[in-house]
Design an enzyme around this catalytic site. Structure first.
Site, PDB file in Angstrom:
ATOM      1  CG  ASN A  24      29.269  -0.714   6.649  1.00  0.00           C
ATOM      2  OD1 ASN A  24      28.047  -0.608   6.651  1.00  0.00           O
ATOM      3  ND2 ASN A  24      29.983  -0.557   5.542  1.00  0.00           N
ATOM      4  CG  ASP A  25      33.041   1.312   5.196  1.00  0.00           C
ATOM      5  OD1 ASP A  25      33.012   0.253   5.847  1.00  0.00           O
ATOM      6  OD2 ASP A  25      33.323   1.372   3.990  1.00  0.00           O
TER       7      ASP A  25
END
Length: 466
Positions: A24-25
């Site tokens: 993710n991020d």
């Protein structure tokens, strides 16, 4: 990262993806001794949002990449349930990583610790532990995602996404002289706002004429074509003062991307002064995420391509970093006409550029009989439609351009699309999944035809050193 000849694997050739597990991020973006470091949230063993480490890849040219073992793993009391998002700076010839240590108590209660790790070589990172007190009076334990930068007179600043005890999103600002001892200044904004229940991934972008406060609020209500995803990412323009306050101007909150899956962007400045942005292509409803086809291959999600961010003529733009063009094969397909076109793509890794001699007419683009891009010149509305792979229902995102459309660029992969309008005036990012092997690309005029130039470049995959 990588490519496969089997279309139904949906592998991506020129986007950062996890070798396995869930990404993710983007985290810790930094340029250090001539090398670009890209970190990312990574569950190494499963496609769930658990046990996050920091994945780590580097490049000197955005073409050839090297992958490393995780820079941070959840092995200590202050980060045992996840090394969550954060940022990086270079100080005294070392990389300083700041991140949020996520901890769950015996009864499920949350604790958040803002932590530091340091590296001399950009490979091995020594954890230094928490650098901020916890908890913060008036706020819940949802305080995370430290973004650190150096201001004037050598001051260091840290902004954190936060949630007030009344369940309203906020951002907190800290100041330090040495990156170790931090003092709370207070809320970042000079006026309280009610804009969702949590602000994640805050960032301050600095340009000659303005400053940008970028963040990802959760809990916004849909307003027409705006805020239609589960969570949003956007920004205010204004000025960050040397007393640690961001004074925003009258412009409303502006979304950074109008597609389906863009979230958690982070920027950094390289040694030639470019502001470069990466985002996460993956935020979605949990039921939709559970149905993403790549889970069958054991991996999930990707980062955007690197984008150069500029603020010119009172407008924030995002456009593919110039190095992306170095992935192009030497012989593009070039078509100059005002007619409709139907093309069989030579590959599913394409950089497609369309330019009009004056302005674009009404048109519809169809990609692989799945993605439909429509433009209405009278209202300057551009919409993009795809099929939801969970519900099989067609769904749309749209925006209204400020200027007439004169240029459109599509970066195509087998299961990901990034669309840039008017050299980055607006952007759409999305995933899509087509079961059959379909390589068709079509352009159809819906109004009076206008002369246009289409250039289709096949893109090579990243070269990766394990």
């Amino acid at each position: 990262m990588g490519q496969t000849d089997e279309i139904n694997d949906y592998k991506l050739g020129y986007h950062v993806t996890p070798p396995k597990g869930l990404l993710n991020d983007p985290n810790g973006l930094v340029h250090f001794k001539g090398v670009y470091h890209v970190f990312f949230q990574w569950n190494q063993t499963d496609t769930t949002h658990q046990s996050k480490s920091w994945g780590h890849v580097t490049t000197k040219d955005f073409i050839q990449w090297k992958s490393y073992k995780p820079a941070l793993e959840p092995t200590d009391w202050y980060d045992k349930d996840g090394c969550y998002s954060g940022s990086a700076v270079v100080f005294n010839e070392e990389i300083y990583l700041f991140y949020t240590g996520n901890v769950r108590g015996e009864n499920g209660e949350r604790f958040s610790y803002q932590c530091l790790a340091v590296s001399k070589d950009g490979n091995y990172f020594e954890k230094k532990g928490p650098v901020l007190e916890h908890p913060i009076k008036g706020y819940t334990a949802h305080v995370r995602d430290p973004k650190v930068w150096q201001g004037k007179a050598g001051k260091w600043w840290m902004v954190l996404g936060a949630q007030k005890e009344n369940l309203v999103g906020d951002a907190l600002i800290y100041q330090s002289n040495n990156l170790v001892n931090w003092t709370l200044v207070g809320p970042l904004l000079d006026e309280p706002l009610s804009l969702g229940y949590m602000w994640e991934c805050p960032d301050i972008l600095r340009f000659a004429d303005t400053d940008i406060f970028s963040f990802s609020p959760q809990g916004l209500e849909v307003e027409g074509e705006k805020y239609r995803n589960i969570y949003q990412s956007g920004y205010f323009t204004g000025h960050f003062t040397e007393n640690g306050i961001f004074k925003k101007n009258a412009q409303d909150f502006k979304e950074l991307d109008h597609g389906f899956e863009f979230y958690a962007p982070q920027t950094f400045v390289d040694d030639v002064g470019r502001t470069i942005l990466y985002g996460w292509v993956g935020v979605m409803d949990p039921k939709v995420e559970a149905a993403v086809p790549t889970r069958k291959q054991g991996w999930l999600h990707a980062l955007t391509i690197p984008r150069e961010v500029r603020y010119e003529n009172r407008k924030l733009t995002q456009y593919p970093l110039s190095e992306i063009a170095n992935l192009r094969e030497t012989s593009p397909i070039i078509i100059e006409s005002s007619q409709n076109e139907v093309i069989k793509l030579p590959s599913l890794q394409q950089d497609i550029l369309i330019e009009w001699s004056s302005v674009a007419p009404d048109f519809v683009i169809n990609l692989r009989n799945e993605i439909e891009i429509c433009y209405q010149s009278k209202t300057k509305k551009l919409s993009i439609t795809r099929t939801n792979w969970k519900t099989s229902i067609r769904e749309e995102r749209a925006t209204f351009l400020t200027h007439e459309l004169t240029e459109l660029r599509l970066l195509v992969e087998s299961s990901l699309l990034e669309l840039f309008l008017n050299h980055g005036e607006e952007v759409f990012t999305l995933r899509y999944f087509v079961d059959e092997t379909d390589y068709l690309f079509s352009f159809k005029n819906l109004g009076e035809p206008m002369e246009k130039r289409m250039m289709l470049y096949t893109l090579r995959s990243f070269e990766i050193e394990e």
